[in-house]
Design an enzyme around this catalytic site. Structure first.
Site, PDB file in Angstrom:
ATOM      1  N   LYS A  47       0.818  -0.985   0.032  1.00  0.00           N
ATOM      2  CA  LYS A  47      -0.100   0.075   0.034  1.00  0.00           C
ATOM      3  C   LYS A  47       0.849   0.996  -0.097  1.00  0.00           C
ATOM      4  CE  LYS A  47      -4.171   1.767   2.562  1.00  0.00           C
ATOM      5  NZ  LYS A  47      -4.921   1.370   3.703  1.00  0.00           N
ATOM      6  N   SER A  57      -9.666   1.466   2.807  1.00  0.00           N
ATOM      7  CA  SER A  57      -9.060   2.235   1.801  1.00  0.00           C
ATOM      8  C   SER A  57      -8.037   1.439   1.209  1.00  0.00           C
ATOM      9  CB  SER A  57      -8.120   3.296   2.701  1.00  0.00           C
ATOM     10  OG  SER A  57      -7.305   2.755   3.723  1.00  0.00           O
ATOM     11  N   SER A  92     -10.276  -1.250   6.804  1.00  0.00           N
ATOM     12  CA  SER A  92      -9.724  -1.008   5.527  1.00  0.00           C
ATOM     13  C   SER A  92      -9.097  -2.178   4.750  1.00  0.00           C
ATOM     14  CB  SER A  92      -8.803   0.017   5.704  1.00  0.00           C
ATOM     15  OG  SER A  92      -9.376   1.373   6.199  1.00  0.00           O
TER      16      SER A  92
END
Length: 484
Positions: free
Chosen positions: A66, A141, A165
């Site tokens: 990420k 996310s 997330s």
């Protein structure tokens, strides 16, 4: 092509000499580029192989990271315009551990801007689409990390989980999403969103792979004062324990069999019905599953409590994003004007709203009523969970009220589904509990996931229970075969 293979499958191929790390990287790199325009998984795709031979199950295994984890010399944007050109000078601990294990980074993945959001639509490079159905969200996310694994590009990816997330996108993508106990994995080098809620987490296609990755990246870090000393437990070995007699509970007000009988939402009804069918199959293995009840007012308070705490902490944590230290310099005749201009242009509307909320919550006259009260409600919820954990080994629940929502979908946010069922995963962040999502079926032809959350520091029990449930579901190593 080695698309869609698990860590262990790739390990066997590497050890037998049937494939090399160079070939795996080239294959993953080609797929990352070929799917990029259509699904937007990556902010940065790495085109040059960099790895060192190590005695590790992850050596030579490609993965994605990420884009809110610091990577020295590699663009790290947190999917925000204000950091669109930022290149760190140090490595996050989780990235360093993976490098030391010989894992091969394929790319940095798209997220909702600054990790705030659950749609995968607010990153500065565009919308991330669900590989199972491009008209639907993959969630956020950690959107790009989820889609990269769901597409079969890499067997695992690293994300961050502050409310759900990783675990919610895992459900939408037919993946395993594991958030270990708070502090089990160092957060050093992870861009802080809400420090008391942030967890390093991962996506895999089966529970054993999640245990393998956790065994590599867990452990104490002097750079993170919240990190835990390694207890010496090998989580992969713990998967083979007998789970007979272990006890799970589900909360009636979240997912009781008759809780949504009057709903006109057919996907919701099917999701709950299949969940209870799965519970009966789990009971057949010797695992006890019972219903408990929880004060509905506390459950309804999960979302507002999360928003109060996370927005307040985010406002504080991101106060350094001024357009002076990082990002495009704003225009103005004073420091205040430069900062105002940079932040106005550098943040999306969603981020600006959250910062305004956070600033309001932290104002002296509002702290007692909003921020401190949110902390008290958080403690009440965690205390109730710990009471349940005195009798039970874990909580089980559907991750959501249905499969991934369509991009244009609208919802009644005050309904029980959207206020409670869609937000209960934040309990795992409130208490720092280990929590894992695994797929358990399909609704409307799309995967849905269930979640198991357990006692703090009992990650091995949570993984063991999830492994047993995975055997029952038969949904291991699935991924979207779009393009095949």
């Amino acid at each position: 092509m080695y698309r869609g293979k698990s860590i262990l499958e790739l390990r066997e191929l590497l050890d037998s000499g049937e494939v090399s790390a160079e070939e795996l990287f080239s294959d993953a790199n080609t797929m990352a580029h070929s799917f990029q325009d259509e699904y937007n998984s990556f902010v940065t795709i790495i085109d040059k192989l960099k790895y060192k031979e190590r005695d590790s199950k992850l050596c030579g295994i490609p993965y994605a990271l990420k884009d809110n984890f610091s990577t020295s010399g590699i663009l790290t944007t947190a999917s925000s315009n204000i950091l669109k050109d930022y290149v760190p000078v140090y490595d996050a601990t989780v990235y360093k551990k993976l490098k030391n294990a010989g894992a091969v980074l394929v790319g940095k993945t798209v997220l909702d801007e600054l990790a705030m959001g659950g749609t995968g639509t607010t990153g500065h490079t565009g919308v991330v689409k669900n590989p199972w159905d491009k008209s639907r969200m993959i969630g956020g996310s950690s959107a790009g990390s989820a889609s990269a694994v769901a597409l079969g590009i890499v067997p695992f990816s690293i994300g961050s989980d502050t409310g759900d997330s990783v675990r919610k996108p895992a459900a939408y993508g037919g993946l395993v999403g594991f958030k270990p106990t708070y502090g089990r994995i160092s957060r050093y080098g992870l861009f802080a969103f809400a420090s008391s809620l942030d967890h390093v987490a991962m996506f895999t296609r089966n529970v054993r792979d999640a245990a393998i990755v956790t065994d590599v990246v867990k452990g104490y870090d002097p750079h993170d004062m919240t990190s835990l000393r390694d207890d010496g437990i090998c989580f992969e070995d713990s998967l083979d324990r007998d789970m007979t007699g272990k006890k799970l509970f589900y909360i009636k007000e979240i997912c009781g069999k008759d809780q949504y009988k009057d709903s006109d939402d057919s996907e919701l009804k099917e999701t709950i019905e299949k969940f209870h069918e799965m519970l009966d199959k789990i009971r057949d293995t010797g695992i006890v599953v019972e219903e408990v009840s929880m004060d509905k007012k506390l459950l309804e308070a999960i979302y507002p409590t999360y928003m109060c705490i996370s927005c307040a902490e985010a406002t504080s944590n991101n106060s350094n994003l001024t357009g002076i230290q990082f990002g495009p310099r704003g225009v103005g005749d004073s420091v205040e004007e430069i900062m105002f201009d940079a932040r106005t242009k550098g943040f999306s509307e969603l981020i600006k709203r959250r910062f305004v909320l956070g600033s309001y919550i932290l104002q002296k006259e509002n702290q007692e009523k909003l921020f401190l009260n949110a902390g008290r409600v958080r403690r009440m919820i965690v205390d109730q969970m710990n009471e349940f954990f005195q009798e039970y080994d874990g909580m089980i629940a559907p991750c959501s009220g249905g499969p991934a929502p369509k991009f244009e979908a609208t919802s009644e946010k005050l309904s029980d589904r959207y206020l409670i069922l869609e937000n209960h995963l934040a309990i795992g962040n409130f208490g720092g509990f280990p929590s894992i999502t695994i797929p358990y079926g399909f609704v409307s032809g799309l995967p849905v996931g269930l979640n198991i959350t357990g006692r703090v520091k009992e990650d091995d029990i949570v993984l063991g229970l999830a492994s047993k449930v995975e055997e029952v579901t038969g949904l291991k190593d699935i991924y979207s075969k779009v393009g095949d």
